[in-house]
Scaffold this active site. Structure first.
Site, PDB file in Angstrom:
ATOM      1  N   GLY A   1       4.015   0.612  -4.986  1.00  0.00           N
ATOM      2  CA  GLY A   1       2.780   0.794  -4.223  1.00  0.00           C
ATOM      3  C   GLY A   1       2.831   2.075  -3.416  1.00  0.00           C
ATOM      4  O   GLY A   1       3.803   2.829  -3.466  1.00  0.00           O
ATOM      5  N   TYR A   2       1.772   2.321  -2.674  1.00  0.00           N
ATOM      6  CA  TYR A   2       1.737   3.557  -1.892  1.00  0.00           C
ATOM      7  C   TYR A   2       2.720   3.520  -0.733  1.00  0.00           C
ATOM      8  O   TYR A   2       3.402   4.513  -0.449  1.00  0.00           O
ATOM      9  CB  TYR A   2       0.311   3.830  -1.394  1.00  0.00           C
TER      10      TYR A   2
ATOM     11  N   CYS B   1      -1.573   0.242  10.440  1.00  0.00           N
ATOM     12  CA  CYS B   1      -1.648   1.683  10.697  1.00  0.00           C
ATOM     13  C   CYS B   1      -2.662   2.018  11.789  1.00  0.00           C
ATOM     14  O   CYS B   1      -2.381   2.786  12.705  1.00  0.00           O
ATOM     15  CB  CYS B   1      -1.942   2.441   9.409  1.00  0.00           C
TER      16      CYS B   1
ATOM     17  N   ASN C   1      -1.097   7.253   7.870  1.00  0.00           N
ATOM     18  CA  ASN C   1      -1.011   5.794   7.693  1.00  0.00           C
ATOM     19  C   ASN C   1       0.204   5.363   6.883  1.00  0.00           C
ATOM     20  O   ASN C   1       0.736   4.273   7.072  1.00  0.00           O
ATOM     21  CB  ASN C   1      -2.278   5.260   7.025  1.00  0.00           C
TER      22      ASN C   1
HETATM   23  N1  NAP Z   1      -1.524   1.549   2.546  1.00  0.00           N
HETATM   24  C1  NAP Z   1      -1.362   1.618   3.855  1.00  0.00           C
HETATM   25  O1  NAP Z   1      -1.778   2.579   4.511  1.00  0.00           O
HETATM   26  C2  NAP Z   1      -0.631   0.527   4.600  1.00  0.00           C
HETATM   27  C3  NAP Z   1      -0.286   0.760   5.932  1.00  0.00           C
HETATM   28  C4  NAP Z   1       0.392  -0.239   6.636  1.00  0.00           C
HETATM   29  C5  NAP Z   1       0.712  -1.438   5.996  1.00  0.00           C
HETATM   30  N2  NAP Z   1       0.336  -1.639   4.705  1.00  0.00           N
HETATM   31  C6  NAP Z   1       0.705  -2.921   4.090  1.00  0.00           C
HETATM   32  O2  NAP Z   1       1.740  -2.648   3.180  1.00  0.00           O
HETATM   33  C7  NAP Z   1       1.646  -3.548   2.068  1.00  0.00           C
HETATM   34  C8  NAP Z   1       1.605  -2.716   0.794  1.00  0.00           C
HETATM   35  O3  NAP Z   1       0.468  -1.865   0.858  1.00  0.00           O
HETATM   36  P1  NAP Z   1       0.204  -0.740  -0.257  1.00  0.00           P
HETATM   37  O4  NAP Z   1      -0.928   0.068   0.238  1.00  0.00           O
HETATM   38  O5  NAP Z   1       1.459  -0.058  -0.608  1.00  0.00           O
HETATM   39  O6  NAP Z   1      -0.288  -1.615  -1.474  1.00  0.00           O
HETATM   40  P2  NAP Z   1      -0.247  -1.292  -3.042  1.00  0.00           P
HETATM   41  O7  NAP Z   1      -0.326   0.191  -3.235  1.00  0.00           O
HETATM   42  O8  NAP Z   1      -1.268  -2.144  -3.634  1.00  0.00           O
HETATM   43  O9  NAP Z   1       1.210  -1.768  -3.500  1.00  0.00           O
HETATM   44  C9  NAP Z   1       1.662  -3.083  -3.475  1.00  0.00           C
HETATM   45  C10 NAP Z   1       2.679  -3.215  -4.564  1.00  0.00           C
HETATM   46  O10 NAP Z   1       3.256  -4.512  -4.530  1.00  0.00           O
HETATM   47  C11 NAP Z   1       3.517  -4.971  -5.842  1.00  0.00           C
HETATM   48  N3  NAP Z   1       3.145  -6.385  -5.896  1.00  0.00           N
HETATM   49  C12 NAP Z   1       1.904  -6.884  -5.744  1.00  0.00           C
HETATM   50  N4  NAP Z   1       1.929  -8.221  -5.781  1.00  0.00           N
HETATM   51  C13 NAP Z   1       3.218  -8.574  -5.950  1.00  0.00           C
HETATM   52  C14 NAP Z   1       3.890  -9.823  -6.102  1.00  0.00           C
HETATM   53  N5  NAP Z   1       3.230 -10.984  -6.059  1.00  0.00           N
HETATM   54  N6  NAP Z   1       5.224  -9.821  -6.269  1.00  0.00           N
HETATM   55  C15 NAP Z   1       5.900  -8.663  -6.322  1.00  0.00           C
HETATM   56  N7  NAP Z   1       5.321  -7.446  -6.218  1.00  0.00           N
HETATM   57  C16 NAP Z   1       3.993  -7.409  -6.033  1.00  0.00           C
HETATM   58  C17 NAP Z   1       2.688  -4.131  -6.795  1.00  0.00           C
HETATM   59  O11 NAP Z   1       3.492  -3.451  -7.731  1.00  0.00           O
HETATM   60  P3  NAP Z   1       3.748  -4.045  -9.207  1.00  0.00           P
HETATM   61  O12 NAP Z   1       2.419  -4.618  -9.674  1.00  0.00           O
HETATM   62  O13 NAP Z   1       4.190  -2.898 -10.025  1.00  0.00           O
HETATM   63  O14 NAP Z   1       4.768  -5.075  -9.011  1.00  0.00           O
HETATM   64  C18 NAP Z   1       2.047  -3.070  -5.910  1.00  0.00           C
HETATM   65  O15 NAP Z   1       2.237  -1.754  -6.353  1.00  0.00           O
HETATM   66  C19 NAP Z   1       0.401  -4.385   2.292  1.00  0.00           C
HETATM   67  O16 NAP Z   1       0.756  -5.606   2.870  1.00  0.00           O
HETATM   68  C20 NAP Z   1      -0.392  -3.574   3.286  1.00  0.00           C
HETATM   69  O17 NAP Z   1      -1.207  -4.374   4.097  1.00  0.00           O
HETATM   70  C21 NAP Z   1      -0.307  -0.678   3.990  1.00  0.00           C
END
Ligand code: NAP
Ligand code: NAP
Ligand code: NAP
Ligand code: NAP
Ligand code: ZN
Ligand code: ZN
Lengths: 62, 339, 339, 339, 339, 62
Positions: E10-11, E147, E306
């Site tokens: 993920g990001y 964030c 973020n």
């Molecule tokens: N983006 C932001 O700015 C930000 C900031 C603070 C906090 N967050 C938090 O950080 C977390 C991740 O955010 P993100 O933006 O990185 O999301 P994302 O880009 O959607 O990445 C999440 C990753 O988790 C994996 N995944 C999804 N469901 C899963 C499961 N059931 N079991 C195992 N792996 C799984 C997926 O990869 P695969 O499908 O390849 O397994 C996916 O790439 C979230 O909880 C979000 O609220 C995000």
């Protein structure tokens, strides 16, 4: 500025931080406030008085 | 009918030229520029290539016309007012010169020279048809409000009229770079401006008194330069002072804008396009207005194209009224999507 | 070791400051600016707030250092060369002054004053470690090639060495706005520059002779300003003159760049990231290189950050070599994604 | 006259809706969508809010009209051709289905199913008035060429006709994201797409055979996704095969496009706007064309809005001709500046 | 020390990978992905090409490590907590699972399943070193705040502590597209997202209770999606409830953040860079904070990346403390300008 | 892969680099080419033959 130079302290007109200046600082000199990094101009001595340095008026937007 | 543009090489001037060249009744006969005198309009406005043979005129050589639009930096229109009054039956000014009636506000935002202009301001009808349509029908002098002011006034006035504004309103305004005109400078240099979220007016913006004057509310503005060329969006935080439901707010806006040709209400609870944003309004004369609310706060949102509804379009709409023409003449472009 | 920057308030100067403030061995002791003399570095480079107390120095007050980086507009370094030679054991120039050996090309692109500089150019080792690493290890004067030239040379030289370039090469270069420095002007005014695809150099670009000099091929460039602040991408159209397969081209590049710390080969046939693009290289010293081909054409693509590998990073990499330091010192930032 | 849109919720469909809602003669009576059946047009096209009461129709419920515009993914129009022929006197297809006459090329780029469509293609007049105006006046079936193909053909055909094209032409095409339609996917996800310079078609693009068919030259395309939503720009590198001067190239273009309502020649040697770029063409039906050259190379540049001149606008222009209407009907919007 | 990333494709996972690959003490040994199991990290994160041989691991095959960072969609970490506790001495979660202590708020924003997680939340130390540095030094479970919440809390807490917050605070938050992760969908489709100013959260955002919990103020948020990939900016409108001067506000912030490695105060009254904005913070772990004020209103502005200070950077900073490492380890990149 | 494992070498169909595989590698297994990072599928054994791994067809643009 080395600590043993004779200094005088004035307050930054913006943030209130103490700005230390060499005792021979002259009017129109520009210093940077250590508290807020504002550019300050010495506008008077005895006592030392600082003001925000004038800026070439630019239209900063709109 | 014959029309001219003073300041025809600026961004507002270019938008006036576009609108007048497509206008069914008003004919553009002159557009002035000191820098480009004698050169075709497309030198400054490449979109207008192919629309005709008009070349820029020296501002000293204005012919007499029916309508003169002035799009000069502030102070310049007022300085030439006497002379210009001879040049046209109808004067439409897009600068801030004759917007403010309050001399103290005028001085605070535009300097001591603006006090006298405030005295002259009541002779100008505000170029805001939604509020002053009747007066515009007989106007011979029109002063178009500022772009952010227009967006804020149209969002706030119906709430104020409905008794839904208690105390100050916080007006968060976001603006593209064309709002600053076409003179290069450090703030508009692309590497500095391209990705900016510059809060350049955190307090005390000069559109505040315009909002007070027309919407009757005290607006406390914060202005941010955003990554866009065109477009203004206003997010106004209003305390209604009493319980207010969605239906009541909808009623306030519908009552204010029923039949308005250029105001659209956008307050959806589904889909991608729930609240107004400028991108699908570029080139169009619409001001979109919407809102959401919770128990003690109304969030009103409006959007427009600063060069159209916020300037040239508002001016043409007002001039249409003053000239007895259909209000939508020359203003039918609906905007583009996606954008 | 002590290092200074002449032209420290420009875009290249700011990037040099960033790299030197993070460098494990080179210590930034002075950065000059006429406009900002006495003010902290973050006045011009807001990212550097909090990195220390350094203030800009008057360019007339340069102290003696081990390495002097010069990032002035063209002509200025050459004009001060005598004096500057006294100031530092190692001089690294980022301007075009001492890049070109061919006096005719120098005159054509930089005017009559450049002819003499061409005569002095051989005393400068080109700041291109991939081609001149050994000479750089003993250099005392270095001239860093242009940003688009660097991208094109690194893409083309291995093909030329492998006998895969027949005749002229068409080099389509795309560049962000930071390539033009930090002086405001009409071409860089945000409303004009933001969404542009301006083909500002359709023929005859001044990086052509640099490419010829270092890659040994005749490049015919077309340059387009694209909607970006940083980054250069080059798409070179090469006729190999004979049948060439993917494996052969891969071999040519692998042979050239095996072990290179800052060249990555990107030529995938799957996924989103098949060929080089600048956005994930911003801030990094990498030059990514890739290609695709059909029966009689190789399309070579390269990308870099014009202010890093195309300027400040290439300079620090070269200086590291000349100073006997590990080549990657201060240059380990990998870039960001998404971006 | 009554007109309908099949695929009315797509990006091309939305642009057709915008143009038809503003058209003086053609009345939009139906626009189909499976996803949005029964909902107002502004559900998919927020710019069209306020333009009337039309709601999307189930594609199975097409009424008989005078003109049917089809903007479906490739293969879908052909699959329904029999049925659709009953629905309208004039069919205008915007998909690739009946563009290519060469069955081998059709198979290569669109799969085995496309071979039969190639056999049917000659029954369709190409929707390119600059080349086929006379045939369009009596057409009952029209196939609009691809957006990049249109830009390339209009830039190259006059050079080919003037004997100024020797051998292959290298066509560098740059495209915004709306060219891929409105279905989300990894390549169009904003964090990946926003700052991209993705060379996604380095060799072998499917618009190559369209260019050959209409311009009579072999185009070797390289296609790059650039940071824009709308707009296509083509930079074509032509070897004239003999000495050619500016005047001769000017003549070739002027001869080809004298009196053309939607082609503008832009080849200035001064100012900011020397060669065509899409940003001031958004929403407009213009294709701007220009060039520069050196001793043995012509660099031809063209630009258009992929959704207008490259799709919906070209379709309406062609339909105007077939319907005996003034060619510019509904197509007078000139574009915006700045943008 | 050995570290792993759950949700490595993920990001946030990609940013963690970047930081850990450059970390002087923490070694990245595994990063999980279901979609990319067995493929090199650069398949998902093209900036990481060349940083080593690591390939994605199946999330079911986690080895035991010292620190496990979890970056999964909400609910997933909590569901696996028992098992994961066996996998690492220190667990750092970046999801919302164990942020909220108030069960009612948890249910309101994350559904009924979140109530139990709220009960478990006190076992997690908030990953906000500026407020909880001492507790972090001995933590074995860390929950990193959201964030926008981080940006708002760091701007507001010092004002609250100084008694300068009277009543509710209006928090206007602006966010780039990477905040929504890497799954394509209509809201993130480039043609829709590129130029948007979408007020997608006018009232009731789920970061409100986080702000209340850590800053002790009631925040009323309005959230707008802006044209950026990375970056968050918060503009908070505070009524101090009594006269407050610039010096007093400066004192409040200086007292709170003296010696903080990653908070910078930016409240200039001159120049282009007067208040915080995200663009020069991309990739950096800084949160910049500034303010302006008038007679009865403080406008506090903060900005961060973020994915760094708002997620991966805050997590690494917190883990550094818990692991007894220097707090800035792996977090020294200062950001870029221009950008 | 440790050096003392019994391996067999096949050529990458894209870049020609030698790809070392454990001798017990089976058909349909996916490996990454060390020369060009292409994802390769084992399509035959005896001798080992590699092909570019099939990809879910996405529209990568236009
Ligand atoms: N983006 C932001 O700015 C930000 C900031 C603070 C906090 N967050 C938090 O950080 C977390 C991740 O955010 P993100 O933006 O990185 O999301 P994302 O880009 O959607 O990445 C999440 C990753 O988790 C994996 N995944 C999804 N469901 C899963 C499961 N059931 N079991 C195992 N792996 C799984 C997926 O990869 P695969 O499908 O390849 O397994 C996916 O790439 C979230 O909880 C979000 O609220 C995000
Ligand atoms: N931009 C907006 O969004 C917007 C919105 C609402 C209202 N306004 C108001 O509209 C007016 C014009 O704004 P703009 O953005 O179009 O500015 P602009 O792009 O800077 O154009 C102003 C033009 O006026 C001409 N000019 C300047 N000084 C003059 C003088 N002393 N005598 C004659 N001509 C002169 C200049 O052309 P030459 O040098 O070629 O003569 C210049 O191009 C301003 O008062 C502004 O406040 C602007
Ligand atoms: N931008 C790029 O991508 C790039 C890439 C490769 C090479 N280069 C080359 O690097 C050099 C610098 O480019 P840049 O983009 O950084 O330019 P820039 O942003 O315009 O900066 C140049 C700086 O030099 C100072 N300066 C100008 N004239 C001077 C003089 N006569 N004496 C002393 N200082 C002077 C100026 O600062 P003060 O006015 O404050 O003194 C100015 O900030 C140029 O030669 C350029 O060709 C640039
Ligand atoms: N975009 C361009 O720049 C461009 C330029 C020139 C030509 N074209 C061509 O124009 C056509 C449309 O392109 P576009 O970009 O507008 O695509 P798009 O945005 O994906 O729209 C296509 C629309 O067709 C409808 N549709 C899809 N399959 C259908 C089916 N089997 N039966 C009935 N309706 C169906 C869908 O709407 P519902 O799901 O709501 O029914 C969809 O919104 C394509 O053939 C394309 O090649 C596009
Ligand atoms: Zn101070
Ligand atoms: Zn390979």
């Amino acid at each position: 500025m080395s600590l043993d130079t004779l200094t005088e302290r004035a307050a930054c007109p913006d943030c209130g931080a103490g700005v230390d200046l060499a005792a021979d600082t002259g009017v129109t000199e520009i210093v940077v406030c250590p508290g807020c990094t504002a550019e300050l101009e010495v506008v008077a001595v005895g006592p030392l008085t600082l003001a925000l340095a004038p800026e070439i008026e630019e239209d900063w937007g709109e | 009918m014959r029309a001219s543009i003073l300041g025809g090489a600026g961004y507002v001037g270019g938008e006036l030229a576009r609108l007048l060249l497509g206008h069914p009744v008003l004919d553009l006969v002159q557009a002035t520029s000191r820098r480009h005198t004698g050169k075709p309009l497309h030198t400054a406005h490449p979109n207008l290539r192919g629309t005709g043979d008009l070349a820029f005129t020296d501002p000293a050589r204005l012919e007499r016309v029916d309508v003169l639009f002035s799009a000069l930096p502030h102070g310049e229109f007022a300085a030439r007012l006497g002379e210009l009054s001879e040049r046209a039956a109808l004067l439409v000014d897009l600068s801030p010169d004759f917007r403010l009636h309050d001399p103290a506000a005028a001085r605070r935002h535009y300097g001591p020279g603006a006090v006298d202009r405030a005295a002259g301001a009541p002779a100008f009808v505000p170029g805001l048809p939604e509020l002053y349509r009747d007066r515009l029908r007989t106007a011979d002098r029109i002063a178009v409000p500022g772009c952010m002011a227009t967006a804020a006034i149209l969002a706030l006035r119906p709430l104020a009229d409905a008794g839904l504004v208690d105390g100050d309103v916080l007006v968060d305004a976001r603006t593209g770079s064309s709002g600053s005109g076409n003179t290069p400078g450090p703030a508009g240099h692309h590497p500095e401006r391209a990705s900016t979220l510059r809060v350049y007016g955190p307090v005390g913006h000069r559109h505040e008194p315009e909002i007070a004057q027309h919407a009757g509310v005290r607006a406390r503005m914060t202005v941010t330069a955003v990554p866009a060329v065109r477009g203004v969006q206003v997010v106004a935080q209003v305390r209604p002072g009493r319980a207010a439901g969605r239906a009541e707010v909808w009623d306030a806006y519908r009552k204010a804008y029923a039949g308005e040709p250029f105001v659209r209400l956008v307050a959806q609870r589904q889909g991608l396009h729930r609240l107004p944003e400028p991108r699908m309004l570029l080139g169009s004369n619409h001001c979109d207005i919407g809102f959401d609310l919770d128990e003690d706060r109304i969030v009103a949102v409006s959007a427009l194209d600063n060069l159209v509804k916020g300037a040239a379009g508002g001016a043409v709409q007002s001039a249409n009224l003053a000239a007895g023409l259909p209000e939508r003449s020359g203003l039918t472009f609906p905007g583009l999507h996606p954008m």
